[in-house]
Write a protein that holds these residues in place. Structure first.
Motif, PDB file in Angstrom:
ATOM      1  N   ALA A  48       0.828  -1.209   0.000  1.00  0.00           N
ATOM      2  CA  ALA A  48       0.000   0.000   0.000  1.00  0.00           C
ATOM      3  C   ALA A  48       0.866   1.263   0.000  1.00  0.00           C
ATOM      4  O   ALA A  48       0.493   2.283  -0.589  1.00  0.00           O
ATOM      5  CB  ALA A  48      -0.930  -0.002   1.210  1.00  0.00           C
ATOM      6  N   GLU A  49       2.049   1.202   0.609  1.00  0.00           N
ATOM      7  CA  GLU A  49       2.946   2.363   0.599  1.00  0.00           C
ATOM      8  C   GLU A  49       3.370   2.672  -0.836  1.00  0.00           C
ATOM      9  O   GLU A  49       3.497   3.831  -1.220  1.00  0.00           O
ATOM     10  CB  GLU A  49       4.187   2.086   1.455  1.00  0.00           C
ATOM     11  CG  GLU A  49       3.849   1.907   2.927  1.00  0.00           C
ATOM     12  CD  GLU A  49       5.066   1.611   3.793  1.00  0.00           C
ATOM     13  OE1 GLU A  49       6.203   1.679   3.293  1.00  0.00           O
ATOM     14  OE2 GLU A  49       4.862   1.313   4.980  1.00  0.00           O
ATOM     15  N   HIS A  50       3.568   1.642  -1.625  1.00  0.00           N
ATOM     16  CA  HIS A  50       3.958   1.846  -3.026  1.00  0.00           C
ATOM     17  C   HIS A  50       2.765   2.259  -3.867  1.00  0.00           C
ATOM     18  O   HIS A  50       2.913   2.978  -4.851  1.00  0.00           O
ATOM     19  CB  HIS A  50       4.617   0.582  -3.568  1.00  0.00           C
ATOM     20  CG  HIS A  50       5.851   0.186  -2.807  1.00  0.00           C
ATOM     21  ND1 HIS A  50       7.052   0.829  -2.966  1.00  0.00           N
ATOM     22  CD2 HIS A  50       6.054  -0.733  -1.833  1.00  0.00           C
ATOM     23  CE1 HIS A  50       7.948   0.296  -2.161  1.00  0.00           C
ATOM     24  NE2 HIS A  50       7.361  -0.653  -1.447  1.00  0.00           N
ATOM     25  N   ARG A  51       1.571   1.809  -3.488  1.00  0.00           N
ATOM     26  CA  ARG A  51       0.379   2.262  -4.208  1.00  0.00           C
ATOM     27  C   ARG A  51       0.195   3.767  -3.984  1.00  0.00           C
ATOM     28  O   ARG A  51      -0.191   4.503  -4.892  1.00  0.00           O
ATOM     29  CB  ARG A  51      -0.862   1.503  -3.719  1.00  0.00           C
ATOM     30  CG  ARG A  51      -0.922   0.066  -4.227  1.00  0.00           C
ATOM     31  CD  ARG A  51      -1.860  -0.794  -3.424  1.00  0.00           C
ATOM     32  NE  ARG A  51      -3.279  -0.514  -3.653  1.00  0.00           N
ATOM     33  CZ  ARG A  51      -4.258  -1.037  -2.921  1.00  0.00           C
ATOM     34  NH1 ARG A  51      -3.978  -1.875  -1.923  1.00  0.00           N
ATOM     35  NH2 ARG A  51      -5.507  -0.744  -3.178  1.00  0.00           N
ATOM     36  N   LEU A  52       0.503   4.206  -2.777  1.00  0.00           N
ATOM     37  CA  LEU A  52       0.324   5.628  -2.476  1.00  0.00           C
ATOM     38  C   LEU A  52       1.284   6.493  -3.298  1.00  0.00           C
ATOM     39  O   LEU A  52       0.953   7.612  -3.674  1.00  0.00           O
ATOM     40  CB  LEU A  52       0.533   5.875  -0.976  1.00  0.00           C
ATOM     41  CG  LEU A  52       0.192   7.278  -0.484  1.00  0.00           C
ATOM     42  CD1 LEU A  52      -1.294   7.570  -0.686  1.00  0.00           C
ATOM     43  CD2 LEU A  52       0.554   7.451   0.983  1.00  0.00           C
ATOM     44  N   THR A  53       2.463   5.980  -3.563  1.00  0.00           N
ATOM     45  CA  THR A  53       3.424   6.778  -4.327  1.00  0.00           C
ATOM     46  C   THR A  53       3.316   6.520  -5.827  1.00  0.00           C
ATOM     47  O   THR A  53       4.107   7.036  -6.601  1.00  0.00           O
ATOM     48  CB  THR A  53       4.871   6.480  -3.878  1.00  0.00           C
ATOM     49  OG1 THR A  53       5.078   5.063  -3.972  1.00  0.00           O
ATOM     50  CG2 THR A  53       5.114   6.924  -2.460  1.00  0.00           C
ATOM     51  N   GLY A  54       2.357   5.712  -6.230  1.00  0.00           N
ATOM     52  CA  GLY A  54       2.138   5.496  -7.662  1.00  0.00           C
ATOM     53  C   GLY A  54       3.016   4.426  -8.272  1.00  0.00           C
ATOM     54  O   GLY A  54       3.046   4.258  -9.483  1.00  0.00           O
ATOM     55  N   GLU A  55       3.736   3.668  -7.455  1.00  0.00           N
ATOM     56  CA  GLU A  55       4.567   2.587  -7.992  1.00  0.00           C
ATOM     57  C   GLU A  55       3.778   1.292  -8.117  1.00  0.00           C
ATOM     58  O   GLU A  55       4.333   0.268  -8.530  1.00  0.00           O
ATOM     59  CB  GLU A  55       5.746   2.326  -7.062  1.00  0.00           C
ATOM     60  CG  GLU A  55       6.772   3.419  -7.015  1.00  0.00           C
ATOM     61  CD  GLU A  55       7.689   3.202  -5.828  1.00  0.00           C
ATOM     62  OE1 GLU A  55       8.843   2.850  -6.058  1.00  0.00           O
ATOM     63  OE2 GLU A  55       7.229   3.376  -4.687  1.00  0.00           O
ATOM     64  N   ALA A  56       2.534   1.305  -7.704  1.00  0.00           N
ATOM     65  CA  ALA A  56       1.720   0.091  -7.767  1.00  0.00           C
ATOM     66  C   ALA A  56       0.252   0.503  -7.780  1.00  0.00           C
ATOM     67  O   ALA A  56      -0.093   1.608  -7.346  1.00  0.00           O
ATOM     68  CB  ALA A  56       2.003  -0.802  -6.554  1.00  0.00           C
ATOM     69  N   PHE A  57      -0.601  -0.359  -8.317  1.00  0.00           N
ATOM     70  CA  PHE A  57      -2.042  -0.126  -8.223  1.00  0.00           C
ATOM     71  C   PHE A  57      -2.749  -1.466  -8.166  1.00  0.00           C
ATOM     72  O   PHE A  57      -2.196  -2.491  -8.594  1.00  0.00           O
ATOM     73  CB  PHE A  57      -2.556   0.716  -9.400  1.00  0.00           C
ATOM     74  CG  PHE A  57      -2.351   0.080 -10.751  1.00  0.00           C
ATOM     75  CD1 PHE A  57      -3.273  -0.827 -11.271  1.00  0.00           C
ATOM     76  CD2 PHE A  57      -1.220   0.391 -11.507  1.00  0.00           C
ATOM     77  CE1 PHE A  57      -3.072  -1.420 -12.518  1.00  0.00           C
ATOM     78  CE2 PHE A  57      -1.018  -0.196 -12.756  1.00  0.00           C
ATOM     79  CZ  PHE A  57      -1.937  -1.114 -13.263  1.00  0.00           C
ATOM     80  N   VAL A  58      -3.941  -1.461  -7.618  1.00  0.00           N
ATOM     81  CA  VAL A  58      -4.754  -2.669  -7.560  1.00  0.00           C
ATOM     82  C   VAL A  58      -5.968  -2.444  -8.451  1.00  0.00           C
ATOM     83  O   VAL A  58      -6.566  -1.364  -8.439  1.00  0.00           O
ATOM     84  CB  VAL A  58      -5.190  -2.976  -6.114  1.00  0.00           C
ATOM     85  CG1 VAL A  58      -6.284  -4.042  -6.089  1.00  0.00           C
ATOM     86  CG2 VAL A  58      -3.998  -3.434  -5.283  1.00  0.00           C
ATOM     87  N   GLY A  59      -6.317  -3.444  -9.244  1.00  0.00           N
ATOM     88  CA  GLY A  59      -7.483  -3.296 -10.114  1.00  0.00           C
ATOM     89  C   GLY A  59      -8.113  -4.644 -10.413  1.00  0.00           C
ATOM     90  O   GLY A  59      -7.593  -5.703 -10.005  1.00  0.00           O
ATOM     91  N   ASP A  60      -9.252  -4.600 -11.124  1.00  0.00           N
ATOM     92  CA  ASP A  60      -9.975  -5.811 -11.473  1.00  0.00           C
ATOM     93  C   ASP A  60      -9.750  -6.138 -12.946  1.00  0.00           C
ATOM     94  O   ASP A  60      -9.807  -5.245 -13.803  1.00  0.00           O
ATOM     95  CB  ASP A  60     -11.472  -5.626 -11.230  1.00  0.00           C
ATOM     96  CG  ASP A  60     -11.759  -5.368  -9.763  1.00  0.00           C
ATOM     97  OD1 ASP A  60     -11.367  -6.213  -8.937  1.00  0.00           O
ATOM     98  OD2 ASP A  60     -12.316  -4.294  -9.440  1.00  0.00           O
ATOM     99  N   VAL A  61      -9.551  -7.415 -13.221  1.00  0.00           N
ATOM    100  CA  VAL A  61      -9.404  -7.852 -14.604  1.00  0.00           C
ATOM    101  C   VAL A  61     -10.798  -7.871 -15.223  1.00  0.00           C
ATOM    102  O   VAL A  61     -11.701  -8.552 -14.735  1.00  0.00           O
ATOM    103  CB  VAL A  61      -8.763  -9.255 -14.674  1.00  0.00           C
ATOM    104  CG1 VAL A  61      -8.592  -9.685 -16.136  1.00  0.00           C
ATOM    105  CG2 VAL A  61      -7.428  -9.268 -13.949  1.00  0.00           C
ATOM    106  N   THR A  62     -10.988  -7.080 -16.308  1.00  0.00           N
ATOM    107  CA  THR A  62     -12.314  -7.012 -16.937  1.00  0.00           C
ATOM    108  C   THR A  62     -12.330  -7.695 -18.295  1.00  0.00           C
ATOM    109  O   THR A  62     -13.392  -8.067 -18.793  1.00  0.00           O
ATOM    110  CB  THR A  62     -12.749  -5.542 -17.106  1.00  0.00           C
ATOM    111  OG1 THR A  62     -11.699  -4.838 -17.762  1.00  0.00           O
ATOM    112  CG2 THR A  62     -13.022  -4.890 -15.759  1.00  0.00           C
ATOM    113  N   LEU A  63     -11.204  -7.830 -18.928  1.00  0.00           N
ATOM    114  CA  LEU A  63     -11.125  -8.535 -20.213  1.00  0.00           C
ATOM    115  C   LEU A  63      -9.854  -9.371 -20.196  1.00  0.00           C
ATOM    116  O   LEU A  63      -8.856  -8.984 -19.590  1.00  0.00           O
ATOM    117  CB  LEU A  63     -11.030  -7.547 -21.388  1.00  0.00           C
ATOM    118  CG  LEU A  63     -12.204  -6.608 -21.660  1.00  0.00           C
ATOM    119  CD1 LEU A  63     -11.787  -5.558 -22.686  1.00  0.00           C
ATOM    120  CD2 LEU A  63     -13.404  -7.407 -22.152  1.00  0.00           C
TER     121      LEU A  63
END
Ligand code: SF4
Lengths: 362, 503
Positions: free
Chosen positions: B355-370
């Motif tokens: 989460a620390e890396h998500r906050l700095t934009g080095e990571a993100f969480v998302g859902d696979v839609t296709l």
């Protein structure tokens, strides 16, 4: 008595000012931005007693084992008229070891003014042959008050220049010493360098005759044999000069202090606490190692992000109050325009933290 | 300090209780760690005063030096400590495991487990390092002979102190650091160095909050410091008279043993509270599930232990006082690599660290839609399997098109950013092209390509192996850079000198 001196005397109450030594003067540089400390120190208030009186005693005790050991090492290094010390210092400075040097011990039972005079004469009168001066008597002006120092130190004159020689009993092991102890020694030595320079300047000599390179003599490795190292204290001299100048302008600082402020130890503790709270402070965790009022100021700073340390406050976007941080993070409080950036950061952080604790993938 | 960690500290202040900053344990914890709580004599150069040592809560052994300035007593202490530590180390040398090397063409052996030393705080590590330094050059012969176990202890303590500088190693751990790696308190970093106060935040007594428990723990009268430094008041009012009584009782065996018993009682009283706190800390850490990559890092500690044990068996000498220039550069390079990989591994193992890396934009969480798992790229010489997936995230995506991302769920797979489409609703569609981790054929085995509906994290952080730097071998190193003439275990003259005077 000037108005300022009068005012400082009132703040102190009916007691003489607390005596300074190099350690207390060095400690002045600890938190230079703190008005509370600058005012109390300028007035010469006994801060340890004050802290105790208001129920937040400081803990700066010294073990008698450490004191005994320090004294024994110093006596050993200074034995035989300083022959060994002279060799160590000369070798470290890279100058030829002189065949001998005069040894003047200025410590003793005489009156302060006499000894002061004797030192001045010895220091500035003689030629420039090698000389060691033990227990020199030095003075500095602190907030308009003359402070006398009787340091346990040797001033060495070698090759026409003066060097402050500090004997400390912490070890240098494989060329390395405890960094905290070295920096404490450096700032104390800077106090002596400054005082020596002022003394020479007052006599019309070039103050630069006193080197900014201090010789630190410590036991080597795990044994008792002394080893000399050089410490460059130019940076410390600047910091010290700046803080002493600031205390010279104590009138300005007193402007921030409520009119009836007193730190008179005879006053009622509750009144003292209330009075102190009226003088702006700037608590930081570093105070714990540097100022006798730290436990009081820490208590007062509870709920402030600074009490957690500067890096924490910065990481929280500079918001000062813990409650406000959490309110912004939870979004229950809209941020002011100047907090917009910090507010967005905190909201994002809170959301990610909650998400991760709820089991988001990594 | 990351903003997430700082926020956890703010939450700890408000809650009056430490807050988690990890969801898994990031260090190996032995079933039988050797807890060492040392005390040093004030004013002396790392002179031992006492220690409490043992591999289980109810196995505390108290070691006492009645006259810490006496060199014979110091070495007697060293020999006694060696008796415990070396026996403990030997207990890990029973069983070895085979480890494939050289792409499976060969095997080497290492011990299946390794020793772990736990001390209260970083100053405890420094104490062991310096104690190792003061004993490893001693000799069992010559003018001031010591027990042969003393220099051996010195080498092992030096080994552990060096491991402690290796990021991610769990061979020698300071309890305060292990705890603050997993929890944030409502006090500052300097205050966290005080183990009793730290545990006050983590586990306050019923009815009190962390801040109160921590303040209580700061009073050395009720809660002795966790060492190695002693409380000056204790020194002045209790220890000094007891030591004087011991000295005065010289020649009177009954008085001497009474004086010794009194010293033991006093020092036990100073050490026992810390001993208890150490095991409480162990209990708190044990309650956390271990991170997935912890075992791999512990393998590194097992390798290091095995390697050093063999070196000692082969008659290797003590570590030099200082590394030569090349050795120092190699070491620094190794530590930097370990630091990077340790940070990445913790993020991969733990969503709260990620989460620390998500906050700095080095990571993100998302859902696979296709997902197009069968996509083959045949524009090159040979057709290759290049599935594509689309991930939709509500988080800001700061990586550019063309960047290579990784997902901790499939660490062997690369995901290249092909398209980035920000939507009006604050969501971003990310199309990723996958390579690697899907076998050699043109059909991806089941499970190797993310499926629609999977929730995944993608990051620029890579757990891939970092190549080692190139440094000249010892024998090719010019002497100006620490080559042959000065390298090696031979101590400089004057050092290791058995006549070296002790204070
Ligand atoms: S402890 Fe208080 S008075 Fe002392 S420097 Fe810090 S804030 Fe100022």
């Amino acid at each position: 008595m000037t108005d300022t001196a009068q005012r400082l005397a009132e703040i102190r109450g009916g007691v003489p000012p607390r005596r300074h030594n190099a350690r207390t003067i060095a400690a002045l540089t600890g938190n230079p931005g703190c008005t509370r400390r600058a005012v109390l120190d300028s007035a010469g208030v006994d801060k340890p007693k004050l802290a105790e009186r208001i129920g937040f005693p400081a803990r700066f005790g010294q073990s008698r084992f450490a004191i005994t050991r320090g004294n024994a090492f110093e006596a050993q290094v200074k034995a035989d008229g300083g022959t060994e010390l002279l060799r160590l210092v000369a070798e470290r400075l890279g100058v030829p070891v002189p065949a001998g040097a005069t040894w003047t011990d200025l410590g003793g039972a005489e009156d302060l003014p006499d000894r002061h005079e004797r030192f001045r004469a010895a220091l500035t009168g003689g030629g420039d042959e090698p000389a060691l001066f033990d227990h020199p008597l030095l003075g500095l002006d602190v907030a308009g008050r003359r402070v006398h120092l009787e340091p346990d130190l040797v001033a060495a004159r070698l090759g026409g220049r003066f060097h402050v020689v500090e004997i400390k009993s912490f070890p240098v092991i494989d060329g390395q010493a405890d960094p905290a102890k070295v920096s404490a020694a450096a700032i104390q030595s800077a106090v002596y360098v400054l005082a020596l320079r002022e003394l020479l300047a007052a006599e019309g000599h070039d103050p630069e005759l006193v080197s900014h390179e201090v010789v630190l003599v410590c036991p080597r490795d795990f044994a008792n044999r002394p080893v000399a190292s050089l410490l460059d204290v130019r940076k410390q001299l600047l910091v010290l000069r700046r803080q002493l100048d600031r205390m010279d302008r104590i009138e300005d600082l007193l402007g921030d202090v409520p009119a009836g402020f007193t730190a008179d130890l005879a006053a009622d503790p509750a009144a003292l606490t209330a009075a102190l709270s009226g003088v702006p402070a700037r608590y930081a965790p570093e105070c714990l190692a540097a100022c006798e009022l730290a436990y009081f100021c820490r208590h007062e700073a509870r709920g402030h992000t600074t009490a957690l340390g500067r890096p924490v406050r910065e990481a929280l976007g500079g918001i000062a109050d813990v409650g406000e941080v959490l309110a912004l993070a939870d979004g229950v409080r809209a941020s002011d325009p100047e907090q917009a950036e910090a507010g967005a950061l905190l909201r994002a952080a809170a959301r990610l933290r909650a998400d991760a604790l709820a089991g988001s993938p990594s | 300090m990351s903003t997430l960690r700082a926020l956890a500290k703010a939450q700890a202040v408000a809650a009056g209780l430490a807050q988690p900053v990890a969801t898994v344990r990031h260090l190996h914890l032995s079933d039988r760690p050797l807890v060492v709580v040392p005390l040093a004599m004030a004013g002396e150069a790392n002179a031992p005063l006492a220690a409490m040592v043992g591999a289980a809560r109810d196995e505390a052994r108290l070691l006492v030096v009645p006259q810490p300035r006496n060199r014979d007593q110091r070495f007697a202490f060293a020999a006694e400590l060696a008796g415990i530590v070396l026996l403990y180390l030997d207990s890990f040398r029973g069983v070895s495991e085979a480890v494939p090397v050289d792409r499976g063409k060969d095997v080497r052996y290492r011990y299946v487990d390794a020793p772990q030393l736990l001390v209260p705080n970083p100053a405890g590590i420094t104490f062991l390092r310096l104690f190792g330094r003061s004993t490893r050059f001693r000799r069992p012969d010559g003018d001031y002979p010591v027990h042969p176990s003393v220099p051996l202890l010195g080498r092992w303590l030096t080994f552990f102190a060096e491991r402690a500088e290796h990021p991610g190693s769990a061979a020698l751990v300071a309890m305060t650091e292990a705890l603050t790696l997993h929890w944030a308190t409502g006090q500052s970093a300097v205050e966290d160095l005080h183990l009793p106060a730290l545990l006050g935040w983590l586990d306050p007594p019923p009815g009190s909050i962390g801040a109160e428990a921590a303040a209580w723990a700061e009073d050395p009268e009720v809660c002795p410091p966790a060492g190695p430094a002693t409380d000056p008041d204790f020194d002045n009012r209790r220890l000094a008279p007891a030591m004087a009584a011991y000295v005065e009782a010289d020649g009177d065996p009954a008085a001497r043993s009474a004086a010794y018993a009194e010293l033991e009682r006093l020092l036990r009283g100073q050490l026992t509270p810390t001993w208890e706190l150490m095991w409480r800390g162990v209990g708190l850490l044990r309650a956390l599930p271990s991170g997935a990559r912890v075992a791999g890092r512990w393998d590194g500690d097992k390798d290091a232990f095995t390697g050093y044990a063999e070196y000692v068996d082969d008659g290797g000498g003590p570590q030099p006082r200082r590394d030569g220039a090349v050795a120092a550069a190699v070491r620094l390079h190794r530590l930097e690599r370990a630091l990077t990989s340790y940070a990445v591994q913790r993020a991969y193992d733990d969503p709260l660290v990620m989460a620390e890396h998500r906050l700095t934009g080095e990571a993100f969480v998302g859902d696979v839609t296709l997902a197009d798992p069968k996509r083959v790229d045949d524009t090159g010489k040979r057709p290759v399997l290049r599935p594509r997936i689309q991930v939709v995230t509500t988080e800001p995506v700061l990586v550019p098109v063309g960047a290579t991302l990784y997902s901790p769920a499939r660490p062997g797979q690369k995901a290249k950013v092909v398209f980035l489409t920000p939507g009006a609703d604050g969501k971003t569609e990310v199309v990723l092209e996958l390579s690697g981790g899907m076998g050699r054929g043109l059909t991806a085995p089941p499970g190797t390509v993310p499926e629609v509906g999977e929730r995944l994290c993608f990051t620029t952080l890579s757990d891939a192996f970092l190549p080692a730097g190139n440094f000249p071998a010892t024998e090719e190193t010019p002497w100006t850079h620490g080559g042959p003439p000065t390298v090696g275990p031979v101590p400089e003259s004057g050092d290791g000198d058995p006549a070296e005077e002790w204070t």
